[in-house]
Design an enzyme around this catalytic site. Sequence first.
Site, PDB file in Angstrom:
ATOM      1  CG  MET A 158      -2.477   4.511   3.385  1.00  6.98           C
ATOM      2  SD  MET A 158      -3.302   3.281   4.436  1.00  6.98           S
ATOM      3  CE  MET A 158      -3.579   4.230   5.933  1.00  6.98           C
ATOM      4  CB  ILE A 191      -0.974   0.014   1.208  1.00  4.48           C
ATOM      5  CG1 ILE A 191      -2.043   1.096   1.019  1.00  4.48           C
ATOM      6  CG2 ILE A 191      -0.238   0.186   2.543  1.00  4.48           C
ATOM      7  CD1 ILE A 191      -3.238   0.948   1.935  1.00  4.48           C
ATOM      8  CB  CYS A 192       1.762   3.813  -1.995  1.00  3.34           C
ATOM      9  SG  CYS A 192       0.700   3.761  -3.468  1.00  3.34           S
ATOM     10  CG  ASN A 193       0.591   8.737   0.279  1.00  2.00           C
ATOM     11  OD1 ASN A 193       0.164   8.580   1.413  1.00  2.00           O
ATOM     12  ND2 ASN A 193       1.772   9.278   0.023  1.00  2.00           N
TER      13      ASN A 193
END
Length: 379
Positions: free
Chosen positions: A107, A78-80
């Site tokens: 996120m 996961i990243c932004n």
Amino acid sequence: MDMEQKNDVTEIPVDVLAQKVLDGEQLFILDVRTTDAFDDWKIEGENVEIINKPYFELIDSIDSIMHQLPKNNPIYVICNKGGSSQMVGQNIKEAGYENVLSIKGGMNAWSELLVPIKIGDISGGEITQFVRIGKGCLSYLIESNGECAIVDTNRMIDQYEDFIKKNKLQLKHLIDTHLHADHISGGRILAEKTGATYHLPPKDAEEVTFSYSSLEEGEEIKIGDVIIQVLYSPGHTIGSTSLIVDEKYLLTGDILFVDSIGRPDLAGKAEDWVNDLRQTLYKTYRNLADNLYVLPAHYMGINEMSKNGSIVEKLSVLFERNHGLNIESEEEFRKTVSENLPPQPNSYQQIRDTNMGRLNPDFDKQREMEIGPNRCAVR
């Protein structure tokens, strides 16, 4: 919802991931955001193992994390926003790991997901808790005989609209228990869109720029066969108001949570509102039937969740177990709720101004303002 595949890395939607978290599945997550962002806010769950390594340290090689990656279990990245996790996921696959999944939307999407969970039956219908699992916000849809009301609506109104359409309901009322400082309310916008009535406590609405229906002590709002009783309960804000639904459920807003109590400082008036908060918790709520089920507007951690992911507890149990309801000394109570508090919510003043109608930020700005955990409680 079907999973999608880009390059060789499968994308998993956040609603699928959320259900895995709520079901208690063993999950390994690699968070490739910056360390500061990760330390502020991350995915949590009973059986979630999560590590952080910023994506820019993994562009050329994943050697630094190879010893931490599971050999046979899925690796969720996961990243932004979902782009960097694709890139890192591809590098992990090329290193020989087959089961790699990128969390779609990152996120940002995790923060905006609402998970509807049935709490229980009421006269002619039921009450549903919408758990904003990435933010700790809780909102409620009360339905009876084809009519419904929503309490403490989040800004992602499409998810409520989908639920209403699916269940063939008519939205009659939108109620905010107080002027929110940690998230942008969708109540007024949804009311304007549907013709429903928007309610707000008048003492929190002195600076708002729009018309609203005043939420007053002793008022009753009818939804089908259900009566919603209005109970003035100041302390988190000067206008904070609780709702008693069908003489069974107590919606406490940000006054009382399962494992904590509300903070009185988000409008800069902690000293003024401490006594109000204590009066509400120690007298007003003490005079209520202790078999009421408490439904708060927030939760702080997974320890407050029931097995099905809901956040609910009997008032009698909270009077026994919640530390904030058992501080005998008024001075100790004052210190607890006004000193050594956690950081205030991100952009809280801008969020308050938006909820007053004084600011009108665009979608990207609203998303940016809300990023991060809720911080409305003290222990």
